[in-house]
Design a protein around this motif. Structure first.
Motif, PDB file in Angstrom:
ATOM      1  N   ASP A   5      -2.429  42.824  34.337  1.00  0.00           N
ATOM      2  CA  ASP A   5      -1.905  41.481  34.621  1.00  0.00           C
ATOM      3  C   ASP A   5      -2.948  40.413  34.282  1.00  0.00           C
ATOM      4  OD1 ASP A   5       0.400  42.696  35.509  1.00  0.00           O
ATOM      5  OD2 ASP A   5      -0.001  42.348  37.639  1.00  0.00           O
ATOM      6  N   ALA A   6      -4.201  40.684  34.623  1.00  0.00           N
ATOM      7  CA  ALA A   6      -5.277  39.738  34.309  1.00  0.00           C
ATOM      8  C   ALA A   6      -5.421  39.587  32.799  1.00  0.00           C
ATOM      9  CB  ALA A   6      -6.587  40.196  34.937  1.00  0.00           C
ATOM     10  N   ASP A  34     -15.412  34.983  26.677  1.00  0.00           N
ATOM     11  CA  ASP A  34     -15.234  36.396  26.341  1.00  0.00           C
ATOM     12  C   ASP A  34     -14.050  36.935  27.156  1.00  0.00           C
ATOM     13  OD1 ASP A  34     -15.879  39.371  27.263  1.00  0.00           O
ATOM     14  OD2 ASP A  34     -16.792  39.056  25.291  1.00  0.00           O
ATOM     15  N   ALA A  35     -13.051  37.457  26.471  1.00  0.00           N
ATOM     16  CA  ALA A  35     -11.823  37.900  27.125  1.00  0.00           C
ATOM     17  C   ALA A  35     -12.081  38.970  28.181  1.00  0.00           C
ATOM     18  CB  ALA A  35     -10.827  38.404  26.088  1.00  0.00           C
ATOM     19  N   LEU A  88      -4.862  36.445  27.733  1.00  0.00           N
ATOM     20  CA  LEU A  88      -4.298  36.356  26.388  1.00  0.00           C
ATOM     21  C   LEU A  88      -3.340  35.173  26.277  1.00  0.00           C
ATOM     22  CD1 LEU A  88      -4.072  37.453  23.554  1.00  0.00           C
ATOM     23  CD2 LEU A  88      -2.317  39.026  24.355  1.00  0.00           C
ATOM     24  N   SER A  89      -2.513  34.991  27.289  1.00  0.00           N
ATOM     25  CA  SER A  89      -1.578  33.871  27.289  1.00  0.00           C
ATOM     26  C   SER A  89      -2.330  32.539  27.250  1.00  0.00           C
ATOM     27  CB  SER A  89      -0.687  33.951  28.523  1.00  0.00           C
ATOM     28  OG  SER A  89       0.157  32.836  28.596  1.00  0.00           O
ATOM     29  N   PHE A  90      -3.385  32.420  28.065  1.00  0.00           N
ATOM     30  CA  PHE A  90      -4.191  31.196  28.069  1.00  0.00           C
ATOM     31  C   PHE A  90      -4.803  30.955  26.697  1.00  0.00           C
ATOM     32  CE2 PHE A  90      -8.225  28.992  28.496  1.00  0.00           C
ATOM     33  CZ  PHE A  90      -7.855  27.854  29.191  1.00  0.00           C
ATOM     34  N   PHE A  91      -5.394  31.997  26.116  1.00  0.00           N
ATOM     35  CA  PHE A  91      -6.029  31.857  24.807  1.00  0.00           C
ATOM     36  C   PHE A  91      -5.013  31.442  23.752  1.00  0.00           C
ATOM     37  CE2 PHE A  91      -9.982  34.830  25.364  1.00  0.00           C
ATOM     38  CZ  PHE A  91     -10.449  33.993  26.346  1.00  0.00           C
ATOM     39  N   GLU A  92      -3.849  32.035  23.766  1.00  0.00           N
ATOM     40  CA  GLU A  92      -2.809  31.698  22.779  1.00  0.00           C
ATOM     41  C   GLU A  92      -2.339  30.248  22.938  1.00  0.00           C
ATOM     42  OE1 GLU A  92      -1.604  33.176  20.126  1.00  0.00           O
ATOM     43  OE2 GLU A  92      -2.733  35.037  20.372  1.00  0.00           O
ATOM     44  N   VAL A  99      -8.385  24.787  35.925  1.00  0.00           N
ATOM     45  CA  VAL A  99      -7.110  24.340  36.487  1.00  0.00           C
ATOM     46  C   VAL A  99      -6.179  25.542  36.692  1.00  0.00           C
ATOM     47  CG1 VAL A  99      -5.047  22.952  36.031  1.00  0.00           C
ATOM     48  CG2 VAL A  99      -7.310  22.034  35.489  1.00  0.00           C
ATOM     49  N   VAL A 100      -6.181  26.452  35.729  1.00  0.00           N
ATOM     50  CA  VAL A 100      -5.316  27.634  35.798  1.00  0.00           C
ATOM     51  C   VAL A 100      -5.800  28.602  36.877  1.00  0.00           C
ATOM     52  CG1 VAL A 100      -4.484  29.643  34.512  1.00  0.00           C
ATOM     53  CG2 VAL A 100      -4.645  27.419  33.378  1.00  0.00           C
TER      54      VAL A 100
END
Length: 71
Positions: free
Chosen positions: A56-57, A38-39, A62-66, A22-23
């Motif tokens: 930026d990626a 895997d990040a 990181l924002s998604f994972f958090e 979705v993101v």
């Protein structure tokens, strides 16, 4: 003590891949699943597909994972 974020994400990646789709709608569900949560793999996919700077990626990943941290 909570488990490291990377371990939590990898463990739950099959469920989270749909939310990631979705993101990042230019990535296929198959690509997301193959990234295995895997990040670095995910960052590379986003960087290439969206033609954005790596930094930026990385911030997006990181924002998604958090946001989707589970314990």
């Amino acid at each position: 003590m909570s488990r490291p974020l990377a371990e939590i994400i990898r463990k739950n990646w099959r469920q989270l891949a749909g939310l990631a789709r979705v993101v990042w709608d230019e990535l296929t569900l198959d690509e997301l699943i193959k990234s295995e949560g895997d990040a670095q793999k995910l960052t590379t996919l986003i960087e290439q597909r969206y033609q954005m700077p790596r930094g930026d990626a990385e911030k997006q990943v990181l924002s998604f994972f958090e946001r989707h941290r589970t314990s």
